[in-house]
Scaffold this motif. Structure first.
Motif, PDB file in Angstrom:
ATOM      1  N   TYR A  39       0.808  -1.224   0.000  1.00 59.37           N
ATOM      2  CA  TYR A  39       0.000   0.000   0.000  1.00 59.37           C
ATOM      3  C   TYR A  39       0.838   1.270   0.000  1.00 59.37           C
ATOM      4  O   TYR A  39       0.300   2.375  -0.085  1.00 59.37           O
ATOM      5  CB  TYR A  39      -0.928   0.016   1.214  1.00 59.37           C
ATOM      6  N   ASP A  40       2.161   1.138   0.119  1.00 64.65           N
ATOM      7  CA  ASP A  40       3.000   2.322   0.286  1.00 64.65           C
ATOM      8  C   ASP A  40       3.004   3.250  -0.927  1.00 64.65           C
ATOM      9  O   ASP A  40       3.170   4.463  -0.778  1.00 64.65           O
ATOM     10  CB  ASP A  40       4.438   1.901   0.621  1.00 64.65           C
ATOM     11  N   LYS A  45       0.748   6.711  -0.042  1.00 62.21           N
ATOM     12  CA  LYS A  45       1.769   7.433  -0.791  1.00 62.21           C
ATOM     13  C   LYS A  45       2.007   8.847  -0.272  1.00 62.21           C
ATOM     14  O   LYS A  45       3.125   9.372  -0.388  1.00 62.21           O
ATOM     15  CB  LYS A  45       1.418   7.469  -2.283  1.00 62.21           C
ATOM     16  N   ASN A  46       0.982   9.489   0.321  1.00 63.61           N
ATOM     17  CA  ASN A  46       1.157  10.860   0.825  1.00 63.61           C
ATOM     18  C   ASN A  46       1.660  10.897   2.260  1.00 63.61           C
ATOM     19  O   ASN A  46       1.814  11.980   2.845  1.00 63.61           O
ATOM     20  CB  ASN A  46      -0.153  11.627   0.723  1.00 63.61           C
ATOM     21  N   THR A  53       4.217  15.438  13.464  1.00 68.40           N
ATOM     22  CA  THR A  53       2.890  15.974  13.184  1.00 68.40           C
ATOM     23  C   THR A  53       2.546  15.906  11.701  1.00 68.40           C
ATOM     24  O   THR A  53       1.374  15.784  11.344  1.00 68.40           O
ATOM     25  CB  THR A  53       2.779  17.429  13.674  1.00 68.40           C
ATOM     26  N   SER A  54       3.554  15.969  10.833  1.00 64.59           N
ATOM     27  CA  SER A  54       3.293  15.870   9.394  1.00 64.59           C
ATOM     28  C   SER A  54       2.777  14.486   9.031  1.00 64.59           C
ATOM     29  O   SER A  54       1.848  14.344   8.222  1.00 64.59           O
ATOM     30  CB  SER A  54       4.568  16.166   8.600  1.00 64.59           C
ATOM     31  N   HIS A  60      -4.189  11.074   9.038  1.00 59.00           N
ATOM     32  CA  HIS A  60      -5.566  11.473   9.363  1.00 59.00           C
ATOM     33  C   HIS A  60      -6.364  11.724   8.081  1.00 59.00           C
ATOM     34  O   HIS A  60      -7.505  11.266   7.947  1.00 59.00           O
ATOM     35  CB  HIS A  60      -5.566  12.727  10.230  1.00 59.00           C
ATOM     36  N   THR A  61      -5.770  12.446   7.156  1.00 53.82           N
ATOM     37  CA  THR A  61      -6.453  12.725   5.891  1.00 53.82           C
ATOM     38  C   THR A  61      -6.762  11.434   5.138  1.00 53.82           C
ATOM     39  O   THR A  61      -7.860  11.255   4.603  1.00 53.82           O
ATOM     40  CB  THR A  61      -5.586  13.648   5.017  1.00 53.82           C
ATOM     41  N   ILE A  62      -5.810  10.517   5.115  1.00 51.41           N
ATOM     42  CA  ILE A  62      -5.986   9.259   4.388  1.00 51.41           C
ATOM     43  C   ILE A  62      -7.088   8.408   5.009  1.00 51.41           C
ATOM     44  O   ILE A  62      -8.006   7.948   4.317  1.00 51.41           O
ATOM     45  CB  ILE A  62      -4.657   8.472   4.363  1.00 51.41           C
TER      46      ILE A  62
END
Length: 266
Positions: A39-40, A45-46, A53-54, A60-62
């Motif tokens: 899945y990487d 990927k992002n 924190t990044s 979180h978005t994914i």
């Protein structure tokens, strides 16, 4: 079908003990070694290559791209997700490892019910679709063992839990058996990344307290980090993650795929 994964785990404490000929207590856990998944280059990927924190923000978005189900629908989902690999008519219960008939779901003694690993009261989200029905932290559990755990934070120590050999509890904390320690850690930390307060749900975060009550925090982070390394993801956990992703919610628990991301964030 489970995705093949390459996992390498460092065990420095055992090596040190062998060198000096002594059995030494492990005070801190060595971070999990880097892993690689199929899945990487797609799902993650992002997030790959980020830390702190990044990384938490990217994950979180994914994982927020998620379908929800009703609390009633959780019963049948758990019958599939927690199915005993050695007996398809049964589910494996959290905290005890017992195998029990799928038909014995309910609220009576001898039944199994729906355990919120991140206690509902820690953020007061109840059983509404969202954190209250998120299958990544809901597990089949013996009714009485579930009651004993209640809404306690997680930590080491206490007295033996009746009906759950290897699990312990005291006035303000619960320690699952060794085979479930990593599962619990990764479920709690998934919740802390998935629910950040921006989608109408509370901002869930881990901390070092064992008296969190109704605030949206769960402890004990330092212990959860140790458990994550002590008990790496099992085939049962990986199958479950794949099914939640493919069949129910469309999202994954990143800490099952990449246990080392726990240390990268916290």
């Amino acid at each position: 079908m489970s995705v093949a994964r390459i996992r390498r785990w460092k065990v420095w404490a055992a090596l040190s003990a062998a060198v000096v000929g002594l059995t030494l207590p492990v005070v801190t856990a060595t971070p999990a070694a880097a892993t690689t998944t199929a899945y990487d280059t797609t799902y993650y990927k992002n997030a790959v290559g980020k830390t702190g924190t990044s990384l938490k923000s990217a994950l979180h978005t994914i994982i927020s791209d998620q379908d929800t189900i009703s609390y009633d629908a959780v019963w049948n989902a758990l019958k599939t997700l927690d199915q005993d690999p050695n007996n398809s008519a049964n589910v494996v219960l959290l905290y005890s490892g017992s195998s029990r008939s799928k038909s014995l779901n309910g609220g009576s003694v001898g039944n199994w019910n729906r355990e919120h690993t991140w206690a509902q009261s820690h953020g007061s989200f109840g059983t509404s679709a969202g954190p209250g029905t998120d299958l990544h932290h809901l597990r089949a559990c013996d009714v009485q063992v579930n009651s004993t755990r209640g809404n306690k934070d997680f930590d080491n120590g206490g007295g033996a839990v009746s009906g759950a050999p290897g699990s312990y509890t005291d006035a303000d904390s619960f320690e699952p058996r060794d085979a479930d320690k990593g599962d619990v850690a990764r479920m709690i930390l998934y919740m802390a990344v998935r629910y950040e307060g921006g989608d109408g749900w509370p901002n869930l975060e881990p901390n070092e307290s064992t008296s969190n009550g109704s605030v949206p925090f769960h402890g004990k982070l330092s212990v959860l980090k140790q458990w994550n390394v002590q008990d790496p993801p099992s085939a049962f956990e990986e199958r479950r993650n794949d099914l939640v992703h493919s069949t129910y919610q469309g999202n994954r628990n990143p800490f099952i795929d990449h246990p080392e991301w726990v240390e990268a964030i916290w």
